[in-house]
Design a protein around this motif. Structure first.
Motif, short mmCIF file in Angstrom:
data_model
loop_
_atom_site.label_atom_id
_atom_site.label_comp_id
_atom_site.label_asym_id
_atom_site.label_seq_id
_atom_site.Cartn_x
_atom_site.Cartn_y
_atom_site.Cartn_z
N GLY A 170 -6.68 4.08 -2.27
CA GLY A 170 -5.53 4.81 -2.82
C GLY A 170 -4.68 5.30 -1.67
N TYR A 171 -3.66 6.08 -1.99
CA TYR A 171 -2.80 6.63 -0.94
C TYR A 171 -2.15 7.89 -1.50
CZ TYR A 171 1.06 4.64 -3.54
OH TYR A 171 1.94 4.36 -4.54
N GLY A 172 -1.46 8.62 -0.65
CA GLY A 172 -0.75 9.81 -1.10
C GLY A 172 -1.69 10.81 -1.73
N GLY H 23 -4.55 -2.67 2.77
CA GLY H 23 -5.99 -2.72 2.54
C GLY H 23 -6.49 -4.10 2.15
N LYS H 24 -5.59 -5.08 2.01
CA LYS H 24 -6.02 -6.45 1.75
C LYS H 24 -5.91 -7.25 3.05
CE LYS H 24 -5.13 -6.81 -3.17
NZ LYS H 24 -4.22 -5.69 -3.50
N THR H 25 -6.72 -8.29 3.23
CA THR H 25 -6.58 -9.13 4.41
C THR H 25 -5.31 -9.98 4.28
OG1 THR H 25 -7.78 -10.95 3.41
CG2 THR H 25 -9.09 -9.31 4.60
N ALA H 45 5.69 -8.35 -2.95
CA ALA H 45 4.56 -7.75 -2.25
C ALA H 45 5.08 -6.50 -1.54
CB ALA H 45 3.96 -8.71 -1.24
N THR H 46 4.34 -5.40 -1.65
CA THR H 46 4.75 -4.14 -1.02
C THR H 46 3.75 -3.75 0.06
OG1 THR H 46 3.50 -2.77 -2.56
CG2 THR H 46 5.75 -3.35 -3.21
N ARG H 47 4.15 -2.79 0.92
CA ARG H 47 3.29 -2.29 2.00
C ARG H 47 2.78 -3.44 2.88
NH1 ARG H 47 2.10 3.06 0.05
NH2 ARG H 47 3.91 3.39 -1.26
N1 LIG Z 1 3.91 0.18 -3.29
C1 LIG Z 1 3.12 0.40 -4.36
N2 LIG Z 1 2.82 1.65 -4.70
C2 LIG Z 1 2.03 1.86 -5.76
N3 LIG Z 1 1.48 0.91 -6.54
C3 LIG Z 1 1.75 -0.35 -6.22
C4 LIG Z 1 2.57 -0.67 -5.14
N4 LIG Z 1 2.64 -2.00 -5.05
C5 LIG Z 1 1.88 -2.50 -6.09
N5 LIG Z 1 1.36 -1.50 -6.80
C6 LIG Z 1 0.47 -1.60 -7.97
O1 LIG Z 1 -0.72 -2.16 -7.53
C7 LIG Z 1 -1.14 -3.18 -8.46
C8 LIG Z 1 -1.82 -4.27 -7.70
O2 LIG Z 1 -3.04 -3.77 -7.23
P1 LIG Z 1 -4.13 -4.84 -6.74
O3 LIG Z 1 -4.73 -5.44 -7.99
O4 LIG Z 1 -5.11 -4.03 -5.94
O5 LIG Z 1 -3.36 -5.83 -5.95
C9 LIG Z 1 0.15 -3.67 -9.09
O6 LIG Z 1 -0.03 -4.13 -10.39
C10 LIG Z 1 1.01 -2.46 -9.10
O7 LIG Z 1 0.85 -1.75 -10.31
#
Ligand SMILES: Nc1ncnc2c1ncn2[C@@H]1O[C@H](COP(=O)(O)O)[C@@H](O)[C@H]1O
Ligand SMILES: Nc1ncnc2c1ncn2[C@@H]1O[C@H](COP(=O)(O)O)[C@@H](O)[C@H]1O
Ligand SMILES: Nc1ncnc2c1ncn2[C@@H]1O[C@H](COP(=O)(O)O)[C@@H](O)[C@H]1O
Ligand SMILES: Nc1ncnc2c1ncn2[C@@H]1O[C@H](COP(=O)(O)O)[C@@H](O)[C@H]1O
Ligand SMILES: [Mg+2]
Ligand SMILES: [Mg+2]
Ligand SMILES: [Mg+2]
Ligand SMILES: [Mg+2]
Ligand SMILES: [Mg+2]
Ligand SMILES: [Mg+2]
Ligand SMILES: [Mg+2]
Ligand SMILES: [Mg+2]
Lengths: 213, 213, 213, 213, 213, 213, 213, 213
Positions: A170-172, H23-25, H45-47
């Motif tokens: 998580g973050y924040g 947190g992902k590779t 894709a964010t972050r």
């Molecule tokens: N910058 C972001 N901040 C918060 N949530 C995000 C962000 N980018 C993606 N997400 C959420 O993270 C989910 C993907 O998480 P994951 O399955 O771990 O890849 C997406 O469906 C979004 O709802």
């Protein structure tokens, strides 16, 4: 003399003492691992860095490195067998390290493990699709970061004990897993109990004791 | 219409829904209790004030008020029986309210309960004197406030699952049970899991599921 | 002019001022160490990085580097001698850095020190086996991370003052030693007092004053 | 059966068990007090409400109620005598309840006590005027709320151990004594150790052990 | 367009906008510095890394790098002059970075500054020796980490406004300056106000406004 | 003997010691008030409950009770006069108690006070309409609860020092004024400093010192 | 003069200013209510105690008291009408006060409201049974205490904005709604935003603005 | 098998699942991105770290890297179009990363975006100069760190929904964005709701849903 191994503990608690590698030098971890291997039982090291894993495997080539789980195991004895399946459930891809630590530990301690990943509550149909697996488990370990809601929802779907593991994902305002931890402690499912943030190992120990009953 | 009783839950989880009286009006608690009593199963209300207890007993004279535990029970059905003993251990006299909530709940859910009180770790001989009782229990509920060390010590003495209940007993830097909660989450006994502060009820639910196995 | 050395303090408090190296440049630490060495008393630097240690030892070859303790000492005077033994007890291998900081400090200040390591409360027999050593100490320093229960249990076994040092060892809900700190402050053993997280140095100062009495 | 009195403890720790009245019913406190009185040693109850004090004195007329300290004592034995004076210092008028709890406890345990009140650091001349008393004490207990600076300043003036007691006096960002507690734990005087917020009793216990040396 | 410089602000508040370099790229800091230099007033950049300082000085060779203060200044205008002296006081050597940030800022804004370092409260005589300097200042900036007691003691010695700056110096329960911050907010000296942790710059701005009166 | 009045302080700091009535008995407050009144200077008591006010006015009929401010004053001396106006600004109706404590204190200490109420930032036109008053003040005290944004906005409108007072007004995530406090400490207006939550008294003391310059 | 009513705000934001009664005297609330009633628009008072409600209704008999919601309304104007339905969802019976505050506010501001109560995530079938109502709402307000998981699960079921309201319902580690608040802020449903703990009023304001679009 | 993509979600919520790269590779992010690109919709894709961005662009050359926003987008479909403008407002230059994450996301989801930067509340005229843009937006996203006051002031200027995004920009008592978060949750502008610290992505999702209405 730098460590008093607790040789009584396997007898008292049915589980070997385990090496928590984080914060120990590579030399210490390797030396303890080898000493325990010589004692003849199964050996487990958790929170092992890649460099440390390399050193341990060089010293004890029969050991196995579980990369995602950050664990090393050595199997050379047959532990008491669990009576049913331990389900290890996790919310997102990023929670896998913790879930795998639980799964590796539980398998080494004699359990059949079913891993159910990426079934976060924001898409509840993914979880409901696993209802069969969830309900056939004898005990469940549920790992989640962020809002930590998954154990509560799983707890309402089964009549087995649920061990919730908050993760630091998580973050924040997740504050390193605090949000998930508080969410799990305040669960309204009465069959849920909680262990420390990221403590997949501890969850597997409790699940093992329950699954042997 | 003010409450949707979850009639499915006993079937799914093996336990009746329970009335958490804190924050509800006396009228609401009494009405729900009576409605549940008519449904024919066993009934439990927790966190009941003395005034509320009087009202419920007036409406349903067969009910029993457990004063220290702050609970009301009505027994009219035979629950599934636990296979062994549930030990409920507590550190000090002031933790008794929480320990009794756990004990009353566990008994109503079909368990034989052994209550071991006032065995705090500052006088460890008192605890060691109970080693027999502790080791013969099939599952243990351990309640402690202040520094919350008791479940860790008990966990090292037994090879059964330990459910730790932090209590809000303490002052100053106990911050309403936070110190005990953190202590229990950071336990170095791997057979310990934790529930919310003062949640004797939840601990008994998990213990029941385990003891039925 | 960057530091006003407090030459009065040894007279007022019976202990030399000490160099807390963390957050100071290597040049500053080395310069202060040399200046103090020239003043003729014993010198102590704590929280010294390996690089800094190398620089100090190059400038003052009589100094000794205590690696685990992260300390440098220079002995060139005979301090007032403690009347009994100071026991330094620690829960796990990872707490050794803090325990050794306490032990090195206490020895330099004229105490006989007995170090008792790896006696965590999850295997209470290990601690009970040390009862003799514990009870013969005149004052005890007890270091523990994670749940921080050790000082409370030790406090119940002895009738000497116990100085508890929470360590930052742990993860997740240990919050950098906060869990251990709160546990120790809420101890139910009345002979326990507490210093800052990881403050082995401060614990040794107080133990020294007590052991001189 | 509601309380296991620890009859060993006086032998092990040199101090009788004490009744912490807060959170106990008046009936329980009175009954325990009477039972302890019959055992023949000195008896102490702390955190006693005015109503509770009345009940205890009715049951045991030889007992004495210390109103500001919120304590009840019964003296019927001669404890081991402290070798020097215990100074109990406090910052403001409002800290007197905690300071008096420490003073009453220390006197009952065989110490000569000197109480030095209202010497907060905002008017440092008041404290410096007491330098003689401070420096002639064998051990000091220093109570302060708000910013909690007093133990640090006192610690720099003496070469005896200082036991710091944060009090819950303050408002706003004092957060019930947390500010004072953190201030004391972060003291830069190395002869200061800390007990729980408002724990005058515990401070007196440690001071007693030290003063008997 | 990446930054809207607030050209009104010098007129409204009597002080130029200032570059807070932390978290900005070296290119951004250099560009803004040059643009401001061209505007003709004095320029200040704070929290400048060594690499960034090198880049700014290459682009504007008249600028001066204050290493301990982590600041860069360019003086090319005469600011309104303060009427008296601003004393900048700090507790320990490690607080010097913050104290110097305050001193550099205050000098650039037209004040005569007297820096009084290493006068922590654990050796109160060091502070009392500076009483003359303290009492002749028109306004005081007092920086301290750890327990943060210095502004309270200084506040009691003078009848001028004291601006307290908590620093992040400390470890363990200092929680990054939180302990010092809370200590200063709970001061019992009524002439003390507080700014953010490590905010030497802000303290100097307020001191400047007061010293111009 | 229960209070050491600090007779030096008026000489050192230009302000009389003041009675903080909260947590003192009515008898104590009344006695101290009368004693101070006899000393001949002005007297101020803050945080006075209605019952306490009645008792003080009965004992000293010349005293004045300021109900909203929860203060009692006795004017019998002419204090040094402030050179300009102190503006006391507050965000909402509920912040008035704190704002009035500041205003009453500032007036008693020789200042002309202008009170500007109910100009919260959610309706910025209300604040901008007061720009004239704000800009003509020599020093400003700005009180706000909830999000605590008002001092930052005011700080950007004036070139005088702003003393921010967080109030405990709010609910939920305001955590008793913590949100407002943190907001004010993190202000991006460099002419803002902060005092404790609800500390209108302290703000007025600093404003007084500044306004006398 | 004690309150500057913001007559511009209805024009700027499309909503009347509202009386937040908590912390105001009954006289103030009544006077403001009457003044607003005379201005001709609809009037709303929130957080009204039973005694205060009685006084307001005596002064303005056309007003209506909503007991569970702790609100008083006066309808005398037709607000802009929302285009669809606002769903107000809550987890447990105890969250009803907050949910009703939202519902009363939303209705007064021109919305059709559907209230869906007691659908907590521990019995997910109860929520899934409401899928039709949830998916036909144009905007949703979701109130939950304890672990606060409900908005995340609802957010995954709908493609409309979800406004999450953490409630202070819970005990122990819920810390007055903090656990629910953190859970909601860390939601993994990207259509969820959050307001303050117990702020049903604010949630309804945002929902109103959205539903008018 | 390492990730269960939620193919239902676009249908349920009108928005594609998005890759949270932190947190992902690099290998995982690239693989998921390519898989999603092949599915034919728009991809976000964010972050994304600079190294990761390079890898993704090598694998999918049509993708675009938004450096400040730390995002990668691939546009290959036309999303539903927003009906008005989404204003993205931020307080300082350092908040731009979060504001740009919101802007990039909102544009990819079919919105016209107006970015208004560097209008912090300490120079309110800068914000008032943008009143036209602010009032013509259909929904506003307001990002601010430090004291987090901007959304409250903006909220009072418009009659549209305001989504507040606290940023982790700040130091000392900003505690990683906690101060801004609390400030926003306690806003007195009733048209403001809040998302997690630094969550520009989530704010844009909600704004998109609103702007499509
Ligand atoms: N910058 C972001 N901040 C918060 N949530 C995000 C962000 N980018 C993606 N997400 C959420 O993270 C989910 C993907 O998480 P994951 O399955 O771990 O890849 C997406 O469906 C979004 O709802
Ligand atoms: N003492 C208790 N502590 C925690 N949860 C409880 C307690 N008693 C009852 N509960 C839970 O609260 C639920 C009832 O909540 P409610 O619908 O608000 O009455 C029950 O199903 C239990 O899961
Ligand atoms: N309202 C107030 N808020 C903060 N401090 C106060 C207040 N009123 C008085 N004081 C301070 O409290 C001191 C008196 O404390 P005491 O000796 O306990 O009566 C005074 O000298 C003031 O510095
Ligand atoms: N229940 C509530 N929760 C949060 N804010 C409220 C509530 N009721 C009213 N308010 C806000 O409080 C303001 C009135 O505050 P005041 O000027 O102190 O009466 C209104 O304009 C609303 O924005
Ligand atoms: Mg996913
Ligand atoms: Mg006991
Ligand atoms: Mg070990
Ligand atoms: Mg005083
Ligand atoms: Mg020094
Ligand atoms: Mg108002
Ligand atoms: Mg329910
Ligand atoms: Mg700017």
């Amino acid at each position: 003399g730098f460590a008093k191994l607790d040789h009584h503990r396997p007898l008292r608690t049915g589980m070997p003492e385990v090496i928590f590698a984080s914060g120990k030098t590579i030399e210490h971890v390797t030396a303890i691992f080898v000493r325990m291997a010589q004692a003849g039982g199964n050996v487990l090291a958790t929170r092992v860095s890649p460099e440390c894993a390399q050193a341990v495997l060089a010293a004890e080539p029969r050991a196995v490195h579980h990369v995602t789980a950050r664990c090393i195991t050595l199997e050379q004895a047959v532990p008491p067998q669990g009576k049913g399946t331990v389900a290890v459930v996790c919310a997102g891809t990023s929670d896998l390290a913790v879930a795998e630590e639980a799964a590796v530990t539980a398998r080494l301690m004699g359990n059949t493990v079913e891993l159910i990943a990426d079934v976060g509550v924001a898409g509840i149909h993914r979880l409901l699709a696993q209802r069969g697996s969830l309900q056939s488990a004898r005990v469940l370990i549920v790992c989640a970061g962020m809002e930590g809601a998954l154990p509560t929802v799983v707890g309402g779907l089964v009549n087995a004990p649920v061990i919730a593991v908050p993760t630091s994902i998580g973050y924040g305002a997740s504050f390193g897993g605090l949000a998930a931890l508080l969410g799990m402690l305040n669960t309204c499912s009465p069959n849920v109990c909680v262990v420390n943030i990221d403590n997949g190992f501890g969850a597997a120990c409790i699940a093992t004791l329950i699954n042997r009953m």
